[in-house]
Design an enzyme around this catalytic site. Structure first.
Site, short mmCIF file in Angstrom:
data_model
loop_
_atom_site.label_atom_id
_atom_site.label_comp_id
_atom_site.label_asym_id
_atom_site.label_seq_id
_atom_site.Cartn_x
_atom_site.Cartn_y
_atom_site.Cartn_z
N LEU A 75 0.95 -1.26 0.09
CA LEU A 75 -0.04 -0.10 -0.03
C LEU A 75 0.80 1.34 -0.18
O LEU A 75 1.47 1.75 1.07
CB LEU A 75 -0.90 -0.14 1.30
CG LEU A 75 -2.09 -0.87 1.34
CD1 LEU A 75 -2.72 -0.65 2.72
CD2 LEU A 75 -3.05 -0.76 0.17
N ARG A 76 0.82 1.79 -1.07
CA ARG A 76 1.64 3.07 -1.24
C ARG A 76 0.68 4.19 -0.79
O ARG A 76 0.34 5.00 -1.61
CB ARG A 76 2.18 3.48 -2.66
CG ARG A 76 3.33 2.47 -3.15
CD ARG A 76 4.65 2.95 -2.09
NE ARG A 76 5.00 4.20 -2.32
CZ ARG A 76 5.80 4.80 -3.21
NH1 ARG A 76 6.36 3.81 -4.39
NH2 ARG A 76 6.03 6.02 -3.49
N HIS A 101 17.06 4.08 -0.87
CA HIS A 101 16.98 4.25 -2.04
C HIS A 101 17.95 5.31 -2.54
O HIS A 101 18.27 6.22 -1.82
CB HIS A 101 15.58 4.92 -2.40
CG HIS A 101 14.46 4.17 -1.91
ND1 HIS A 101 13.80 4.03 -0.70
CD2 HIS A 101 13.61 3.19 -2.74
CE1 HIS A 101 12.86 3.13 -0.59
NE2 HIS A 101 12.70 2.63 -1.70
N LYS A 131 15.87 -3.39 2.54
CA LYS A 131 15.71 -3.45 1.08
C LYS A 131 16.56 -2.27 0.69
O LYS A 131 16.61 -1.21 1.20
CB LYS A 131 14.24 -2.91 1.08
CG LYS A 131 13.90 -2.66 -0.64
CD LYS A 131 12.49 -2.49 -0.85
CE LYS A 131 12.21 -1.26 -0.23
NZ LYS A 131 10.59 -0.75 -0.50
N ARG A 139 15.56 -8.00 -10.68
CA ARG A 139 14.39 -8.27 -10.14
C ARG A 139 13.92 -9.70 -10.41
O ARG A 139 12.90 -10.22 -9.80
CB ARG A 139 13.55 -7.47 -10.81
CG ARG A 139 13.66 -5.98 -10.54
CD ARG A 139 12.60 -5.04 -11.13
NE ARG A 139 13.06 -3.56 -11.00
CZ ARG A 139 12.33 -2.90 -10.10
NH1 ARG A 139 11.65 -3.30 -9.27
NH2 ARG A 139 12.46 -1.52 -9.86
N GLN A 188 10.65 -2.10 -13.27
CA GLN A 188 9.78 -3.14 -12.98
C GLN A 188 9.35 -4.10 -13.98
O GLN A 188 8.96 -3.62 -15.18
CB GLN A 188 8.74 -2.54 -12.12
CG GLN A 188 8.89 -1.94 -10.76
CD GLN A 188 7.77 -1.39 -9.96
OE1 GLN A 188 6.66 -1.46 -10.75
NE2 GLN A 188 7.86 -1.57 -8.79
#
Ligand SMILES: O=C1C[C@@](O)(C(=O)O)C[C@@H](O)[C@@H]1O
Length: 234
Positions: A36-37, A125, A152, A191, A214
């Protein structure tokens, strides 16, 4: 609780646009986790968010809650607001994502996650570059020191050496729960191949990609199948 490392896990980031259609398709196409962004939601009312969480859980999918900070690609939301939302929804979600760079808030959110039996995912990031292996190791070690259950890192990949560095450092840390992402066209290979080197989750998409490189979920599943990864072979 979500088991990491048993098989490749596919996360689909969503906002609240076309939410039910996207989540239903994610279930149908074999996703495991819905991210959920919340930073991209048009409405951040708690009950509105809890309804979304309930919809996802009724489909048997896991919920990863992310309220991305502006400096790491999200939208301007105060740390006070982020903490308030995380506190309210933590009892209902499986993983909470907080940036390593959100100093002050990160410690509070990791504590909230642990108090609610959620996995604390500490993320990093770099949209400009892929750091050195020493810098990446420092990121991993700091996240672990803070109590991360999952670490991550998502780096902008410019060269094949960047890809190799991401995969090698991930392999060196495969005893930990790492999510390794090379962003961009050149990084796309991470990925899928990341799972060979210990990465536990990959982010895919349905409809519109949330980040550069992605892979659409049906193509991703084909590639995981082709490389024998869906059988849990690593
Ligand atoms: O951090 C990540 C990884 C990501 O940026 C990607 O590159 O797939 C997608 C984001 O939604 C997620 O929060």
């Amino acid at each position: 609780m979500l088991k990491l490392g048993e098989k490749p896990l596919i996360a689909i980031p969503v906002n609240d646009k076309d939410f039910e259609e996207t989540v239903n398709k994610a279930k149908e196409k074999g996703a495991n986790i819905i991210e959920l962004r919340i930073d991209q939601f048009r409405d951040r009312n708690i009950n509105y968010i809890l309804e979304k969480i309930s919809f996802i859980k009724k489909l048997g999918l896991y919920v990863l809650a992310t309220i991305r900070s502006k400096k790491e690609g999200g939208t301007p939301i105060s740390d006070y607001e982020r903490e308030r939302i995380f506190k309210e929804i933590a009892p209902q979600v499986d993983i909470i994502d907080i940036e390593l760079s959100s100093e002050g808030l990160r410690e509070k959110v990791i504590k909230i996650a642990k108090e609610n039996n959620c996995l604390a995912l500490v993320s990093y990031h770099d949209f400009e570059k892929t750091p050195s292996k020493e810098e990446i190791q420092k990121i991993i070690d700091k996240a672990l020191e803070l109590g991360a259950d999952i670490i991550k890192y998502a780096f902008n990949v410019k060269t094949k050496e960047d890809v190799a560095r991401i995969l090698c450092i991930t392999n060196k840390n495969k005893d930990k729960n790492i999510v390794a992402i090379g962003m961009g066209e050149l990084g796309r290979i991470t990925r899928v191949s990341g799972f060979f080197f210990g990465s536990v989750i990959t982010y895919s998409y349905i409809g519109v990609a949330f980040a550069p490189g992605q892979i659409e979920i049906e193509k991703l599943k084909d590639e995981l199948e082709f490389y024998g990864l869906l059988k849990g072979d690593k």
